[in-house]
Structures are given as structure tokens and as C-alpha cells.
Design a protein around this motif. Structure first.
Motif, PDB file in Angstrom:
ATOM      1  N   VAL B  19       1.209  -1.413   0.483  1.00  0.00           N
ATOM      2  CA  VAL B  19      -0.161  -0.101   0.140  1.00  0.00           C
ATOM      3  C   VAL B  19       0.556   1.438  -0.288  1.00  0.00           C
ATOM      4  N   GLU B  21       1.602   5.134  -0.428  1.00  0.00           N
ATOM      5  CA  GLU B  21       1.375   7.226  -0.572  1.00  0.00           C
ATOM      6  C   GLU B  21       0.853   7.607  -1.617  1.00  0.00           C
ATOM      7  N   PHE B  77      -3.309  10.272  -0.633  1.00  0.00           N
ATOM      8  CA  PHE B  77      -3.845   8.875  -0.167  1.00  0.00           C
ATOM      9  C   PHE B  77      -2.952   8.122  -0.691  1.00  0.00           C
ATOM     10  N   PHE B  78      -4.111   6.359  -0.488  1.00  0.00           N
ATOM     11  CA  PHE B  78      -3.264   5.581  -0.828  1.00  0.00           C
ATOM     12  C   PHE B  78      -3.564   4.983  -1.335  1.00  0.00           C
ATOM     13  N   MET B  79      -2.810   3.733  -1.953  1.00  0.00           N
ATOM     14  CA  MET B  79      -2.807   2.722  -3.443  1.00  0.00           C
ATOM     15  C   MET B  79      -2.436   2.034  -2.897  1.00  0.00           C
TER      16      MET B  79
END
Lengths: 274, 108, 159
Positions: B19, B21, B77-79
Motif C-alpha cells: 500500500v 502513499e 491518499f493511498f493505493m
């Protein structure tokens, strides 16, 4: 009677100020806090030390620090050909990372051609008009702020190192005199807040030493980057004094004096400030 | 409108399943329509209305912005890194201007 | 520092108090006539209902923000929602509102399992001390909320 009412009013204001300070004053980082240690040199404290942890974090990260948007623009300008000589900054100076390293930490300094004290913004414009055959950038224009921030970034982390002796001494004295002279309707000098009362509370704020090692800086209040002379002008307005025009010899001398008060503090441009 | 300069930071490489940022900032005044200039004249509202991120063409994040968002909007945000590809960020200004930035991510 | 400033005629405490007190009074007076007006509490509800209608349950969402903002122009906010962010259980949207700003809405964020982690950071304006409310809509259509009061003070020099 009038005197009595006035005393009452002053007392009320004092109580309000004290109560508000007690309720609202944010803690200032302790000098022993490792996260601010490098921003304290001897008795000198950078404005960084007076910031909240969140604002310090904003400055520390080159993506979250909005000042870098101007740095990027400055880098583009550095490589842009302008003026009758058909040159860019880079055409003569190459990579700013090496050629400009440490340079801005020595400004304001005596210009060997004119023998006068000039600041970094004036030096950039001197290069434009005398070497590039280009028009000077206006004070506080996006272009001058951007290029100044980019040039000064190349000294980030290096100590402020201004010369105050020799031909610079008379300017340093003039700057010191400006700093210590009461002015404006509030009849206050720079030194009263930033020397005498530095570290004490003024409403919700803690008065800083008024160091300028981080300018041009992104101020939360301005929501943009601004020069140190913009900061001087707003200080003057706050004490209800007439601000001087950008580039005034008095302000350049003041820059030298304040820089000397922070001699050895690391350059922080682009800093984030309240 | 000078609000086109932006910065984007993502790791250039990531392990599958990580995950990561995504941090980004864009130069924009985000004039709320409630502030005044030096002459006391109201500065008209001029904001970025939407910000979105797509990975290999598929939307992974979307944000609708209001005038309460600060100038020079910063977003993080995160991905989840699933495959190598291109992250493309798009900001849409209320005047219709579209600003973009992108980065490549190699997933191993 | 080699050049210590000379000792100055002290600014009297009265000078300082007058300067500070005057500003405080001005702020109090300004507070009586807020322009523009703050959002109506119903506007806040209305705005939050743009994510989904229903009554949110307090919990699952955390608003990370300073208790006292350094400056109301730029208040860093971190929203995080307790969710595994899997296909089975994830956050679809988060709406954030501020009851003391002229307009209640601040932002709406759309997420999916592709995010892996339900956390978003941004910076917002706060016109004055007020409560910020966030509502998260999950994929099972449940609604969760959190609220945090953030104080906004006027700086030492009124700025």
C-alpha cells in the motif's frame, strides 16, 4: 475620571489577554527537542522553533511544502533564455546546484561594482539587466520570488554567513539603527518584540526572534510565498508605521543586520511560517 | 490563470500488494469568493472543483473540493500496488481548465 | 552572536497590553457582526446527506487535526476510517463539513478497495473556532461519523 476609566479598560484588556493566552497559547518546542535542535545555534532560534509540529512537518517535506511550487518555477526560469544577450542564467552558471551553492547565505553583501550593499533579489535583477540585457523582474513578482527561492534553496542547510565588517559595516550600523528605532503610531521598534520580548506571549502567539533565514517563505497567513521585505512591510503596518518601498536602502541594510543576528543559523528557504 | 505547476510523489518501485502513499500539491489560489482585495473589492470565486487519480486508466481516487479547501491544495491518499503502470492525476478548474501530472510505478 | 543589541528603553507593559487588548476588543466586536454568516446547522446536515441519507453512528472514523490551528487559512486534516478496504468491506465515500464557514461543505472523497488504506490528508480553511464533522459511507451502506472542535486564534499581531 477619564484616567480612571482608561485604567479600567487597560485592566480589562490585560485580563482578557492573559485569560486568552492561558487558554489558547500553543506550546513552543523545547530547545532540547531533537526535531528542532539544528534550528537553534547558541542563543539564536529560527522561526521554525516557534511553529506547531504540523507546520514543521509541512516545511520538512518537499512535496507538502507549498514553497516548492515556486522553486520549480524558479528552476524553469533559471534555464529560460531572456534578454538581448540571448542567454539564460544556466548559460553562464551551469547547474545551480553547484554554482549557487552557499551564495545566498552571504547576502546582502557589498556589490564590488557600485560599492553599495545589495540583497539577493537585487543581485538577480542586476544580472538580468547588466549581463542578460533583460528587463528586471518586479519586486514581489512571481518570477522574482521563484528565482530567488530557487537560488536560495541551493544554500539550504548551510549557515547564514554575512560580512558585517569593512565596507559593509556602515550598512550594518544603519540596519541596527533602523531595528532599534521606535516608529509608527504604536511607537515600537523591531527590537522590542524580537529581542526584549522574544519568547514571551502576545495573545495566542509566542514572539519569535524575527530571524529571516527561511525567506522567501511560504506564510500560512499569505497563502503564498513572500520576500523578507514583504515581511518587513507587514511588520511596519502592524505597528502602524508607513512601510518603505521594496528595495529601499533602509530595508536592505535591515536585512543585513537581521541576517547577522542569525549568523550561523541554517538557510531554510523555502520555509513555512505562520 | 497560472495554476498549473504541480508536484507529485509516489515510490517509483513497489512490491505487489504494497500500500503506497500518493502525495501531491498544485499551485492554485482557491479563491473562495468570500475574501476581498486591497481595494475592498470581492475577489470572485475561482477554485479547482475536482481532483482525481487514475491508475492505468481506472479511477483510484476522487475528491470534490469546495471553497473551504486551502490555497495550493495538498492531497495525500493511498493505493494498492497490483501491477506496473501509470498514475495520472487530473485537476478540473471551475473555468474548465484541466491540469495534469503523472508518474510511472514499477511493481515487482 | 558577537554584536549584542544595546539595552533599549523598555517598552512598558502598558504599551504591550494596550496593543494586545485593543486587538482583542476589535476581534470581539468583529465577532458580533460576522460577515459572511456561518453555515446553518441544517446546511451541514444537508451537505453531509449528499453522501447518503440516514443517521450516522459515531465511530470508525478519526479526524486528525490540531486542537488549535496555527492559522485558520491552512489547517492540516487527516481522515482515517477503520476499514480493511477489501472487496467485502470498504469505505465508499467520506464527506467533511465545517459549521462555522460560510459554506458548510469542505470536500467529498471517493474511495474503493484499490486504495488499500482508508486515509486521506488535505488542508482546509476555518473561518473561526468551530466543529468539523466527517461522515463515512461504507459499502454495506452503513454511515459512521466523527466530529472535532478546532480552535482558531488570532495571531499576536492580529494576523
Amino acid at each position: 475620571m477619564i484616567m480612571r476609566q482608561r485604567t479600567g479598560l487597560i485592566a480589562l484588556a490585560a485580563v482578557t489577554a492573559i485569560v486568552l493566552s492561558w487558554v489558547f497559547v500553543r506550546p513552543v518546542a523545547s530547545a532540547t527537542d531533537p526535531s528542532v535542535a539544528k534550528y537553534i545555534v547558541g542563543d539564536e532560534k529560527s522561526g521554525y522553533v516557534y511553529l506547531d509540529a504540523q507546520t514543521r512537518a509541512m516545511e520538512d517535506d518537499d512535496i507538502s511544502n507549498p514553497g516548492f511550487l515556486w522553486v520549480d518555477k524558479g528552476k524553469t526560469l533559471w534555464n529560460t533564455v531572456d534578454g538581448s544577450a540571448g542567454k539564460s542564467c544556466a548559460a553562464c552558471h551551469g547547474a545551480a546546484e553547484s554554482s549557487m551553492k552557499g551564495l545566498a547565505a552571504t547576502y546582502p553583501k557589498i556589490d564590488p561594482h557600485s560599492g553599495k550593499l545589495i540583497d539577493i533579489e537585487q543581485r538577480i535583477n542586476q544580472e538580468r539587466t547588466q549581463r542578460m540585457g533583460a528587463a528586471p523582474f518586479k519586486w514581489e513578482s512571481q518570477e522574482l520570488l521563484a528565482l530567488t527561492a530557487y537560488v536560495k534553496l541551493q544554500s539550504r542547510g548551510l549557515p547564514v554567513n554575512v560580512a558585517t565588517g569593512g565596507p559593509a559595516h556602515q550598512y550594518w550600523l544603519a540596519g541596527k539603527q533602523y531595528y532599534e528605532t521606535r516608529r509608527g503610531q504604536l511607537n515600537m521598534s523591531c527590537a522590542q518584540c524580537h529581542v526584549e520580548y522574544a519568547g514571551q506571549h502576545l495573545r495566542a502567539d509566542t514572539l519569535s526572534q524575527g530571524q529571516i533565514n527561511g525567506f522567501p517563505a511560504y506564510r500560512l497567513k499569505w497563502q503564498t510565498i513572500g520576500s523578507v521585505q514583504r515581511r518587513f512591510r507587514s511588520c511596519n503596518v502592524k505597528i502602524r508605521a508607513q512601510p518603505l518601498p521594496y528595495g529601499s536602502p533602509e530595508y536592505v541594510a535591515l536585512e543585513l543586520y537581521i541576517a547577522s543576528r542569525g549568523q550561523g543559523l541554517p538557510i531554510e528557504t523555502p520555509a513555512v511560517r505562520k | 490563470m497560472q495554476g498549473v505547476a504541480s508536484r507529485l510523489l509516489v515510490p517509483s518501485t513497489a512490491k505487489k500488494g504494497d500500500v503506497i502513499e500518493v502525495k501531491t500539491i498544485i499551485m492554485h489560489p482557491m479563491d473562495s469568493g468570500y475574501s476581498k482585495d486591497q481595494n475592498g473589492k470581492t475577489i470572485p470565486r475561482e477554485i479547482i472543483e475536482t481532483f482525481s487519480a487514475a491508475y492505468n486508466g481506472k479511477q483510484v481516487f476522487k475528491m470534490q473540493l469546495q471553497p473551504s479547501i486551502s490555497s495550493n491544495p495538498f492531497v495525500s491518499f493511498f493505493m494498492k500496488a497490483e501491477q506496473s503502470g501509470t498514475l495520472e492525476l487530473t485537476w478540473v478548474d471551475q473555468d474548465g481548465s484541466v491540469y495534469k501530472n503523472q508518474a510511472q510505478i514499477t511493481v515487482t | 552572536m558577537s554584536n549584542d543589541p544595546r539595552v533599549l528603553p523598555a517598552m512598558t507593559r502598558r504599551d504591550l497590553v494596550l496593543a494586545a487588548g485593543g486587538g482583542v476588543l476589535a476581534t470581539l466586536v468583529a465577532g458580533l457582526f460576522p460577515l459572511p454568516a456561518s453555515a446553518d446547522p441544517n446546511d451541514v446536515k444537508k451537505w453531509l446527506s449528499t453522501v447518503a441519507s440516514g443517521t450516522p453512528t459515531p465511530g470508525k472514523i478519526t479526524i486528525g487535526a490540531p486542537d488549535i490551528a496555527e492559522n485558520g487559512n491552512v489547517v492540516p486534516i487527516t481522515l482515517s476510517v477503520d476499514s480493511p478496504m477489501t472487496e467485502q468491506s470498504y469505505v465508499k465515500s467520506i464527506a467533511i463539513a465545517a459549521d462555522g464557514n460560510p459554506l458548510p461543505g469542505v470536500a467529498i472523497v471517493d474511495l474503493s478497495p484499490a486504495n488499500g488504506k482508508a486515509e486521506v490528508q488535505f488542508r482546509m480553511r476555518l473561518a473561526k473556532t468551530q466543529t468539523v464533522t466527517a461522515v463515512a459511507l461504507m459499502n454495506d451502506n452503513s454511515l459512521w461519523s466523527a466530529a472535532k472542535t478546532i480552535k482558531v486564534t488570532i495571531g499576536g499581531c492580529g494576523g
